[in-house]
Design a protein around this motif. Structure first.
Motif, short mmCIF file in Angstrom:
data_model
loop_
_atom_site.label_atom_id
_atom_site.label_comp_id
_atom_site.label_asym_id
_atom_site.label_seq_id
_atom_site.Cartn_x
_atom_site.Cartn_y
_atom_site.Cartn_z
N UNK A 154 1.32 -0.72 -0.12
CA UNK A 154 0.14 0.38 -0.46
C UNK A 154 0.97 0.83 0.49
N UNK A 155 2.11 1.50 0.94
CA UNK A 155 2.77 2.29 0.89
C UNK A 155 3.57 2.40 -0.74
N UNK A 156 4.19 1.26 -1.08
CA UNK A 156 4.20 1.77 -2.20
C UNK A 156 4.06 2.26 -3.61
N UNK A 157 2.40 1.41 -3.80
CA UNK A 157 1.24 2.14 -4.06
C UNK A 157 1.25 3.91 -4.13
N UNK A 169 11.15 -3.51 -6.70
CA UNK A 169 10.55 -4.66 -5.75
C UNK A 169 11.97 -5.34 -5.25
N UNK A 170 12.00 -5.82 -4.31
CA UNK A 170 13.26 -6.46 -4.20
C UNK A 170 13.38 -7.88 -4.30
N UNK A 171 14.90 -8.30 -4.13
CA UNK A 171 15.77 -9.21 -4.97
C UNK A 171 14.54 -10.57 -4.59
N UNK A 172 13.37 -10.42 -3.44
CA UNK A 172 12.77 -11.67 -3.01
C UNK A 172 11.42 -11.24 -3.71
N UNK A 176 8.28 -3.08 -3.05
CA UNK A 176 9.84 -2.06 -2.29
C UNK A 176 10.37 -0.28 -3.51
N UNK A 177 10.87 0.60 -2.88
CA UNK A 177 10.53 1.89 -3.07
C UNK A 177 12.35 2.43 -3.83
N UNK A 178 13.01 2.27 -4.38
CA UNK A 178 13.83 2.90 -5.66
C UNK A 178 13.76 4.58 -5.32
#
Length: 228
Positions: A154-157, A169-172, A176-178
């Motif tokens: 939700x925070x990413x969006x 996205x993370x490696x998993x 994530x945020x860039x």
């Protein structure tokens, strides 16, 4: 433009050793000694530190604030030899300079400050004082990288709705945020094309402080100044 690391100071664990942050629980005398030692290494007599609050307020400065700095996340100056410091431990130090206009600036740009637009606000303040974005050089320092900075979906969006470049996205394969990509895009939209990077990820780099990796920890800093 310089980036410090965690080595070469006097602070004890968990701030070992060059902690420059005055609001993270370290011995104030150790922080003062670390700041004095770092300034001397850079040839600076005076350095401006902010009380960083993850906002977008910026200010023009001509001298350090002293023991009670105002809540700010960006500063700029035209005073030669006056150092500007942005403290970080996963957020981004962003350093700016237009040598022709004799203006330099520093910003602390974490998630909230990036969304609020602290870096564009700092560019605008410098432009208002005679800088030209086309002449500026920006340095984006170490921060939590887009492959490590995991957040709820939700925070990413929410962030990507304002800054689509931040979506990651993370490696998993988790959300994530860039922020490096987002800040770079903000600088580009502000007309700053010359952007250099210290691409180290604070979470992955033991030589740097990282709140996400360590919890209670110190702060490194990005420094910028105009040569006298």
């Amino acid at each position: 433009m310089r980036i410090t690391d965690r080595h070469g100071g006097v602070s004890a664990e968990p701030y070992d050793t060059r902690n420059l942050g005055g609001m993270c629980g370290d011995d104030p005398e150790a922080v003062a000694a670390n700041r004095s030692r770092t300034a001397a290494e850079f040839g600076l007599d005076r350095v401006v530190f902010m009380r960083q609050v993850h906002g977008a307020d910026v200010r023009y400065v001509t001298e350090p604030f002293g023991d009670d700095p105002p809540p700010l996340d960006g500063v700029c100056t035209d005073v030669p030899g006056l150092g500007l410091a942005a403290l970080c431990a996963d957020c981004a130090p962003v350093l700016l300079a237009d040598p022709e206009a004799a203006l330099a600036g520093a910003a602390h740009s974490g998630r909230a400050g990036t969304v609020a637009g602290v870096v564009p606000a700092l560019v605008a303040e410098m432009v208002a004082r005679g800088a030209d974005p086309g002449r500026m050089t920006a340095m984006i320092g170490p921060m939590a990288c887009g492959s490590c900075y995991e957040v709820p979906a939700e925070l990413r969006e929410e962030v990507a709705a304002t800054l689509p470049e931040a979506w990651s996205i993370t490696r998993r394969d988790t959300p994530a945020l860039d922020l490096r990509a987002a800040i770079t895009a903000q600088l580009g939209r502000a007309g700053v094309a010359k952007v250099v990077h210290d691409t180290r990820c604070t979470i992955e780099t033991a030589d740097l402080f990282s709140h996400r990796r360590e919890g209670r920890t110190g702060r490194f800093a990005g420094y910028v100044w105009l040569e006298p």
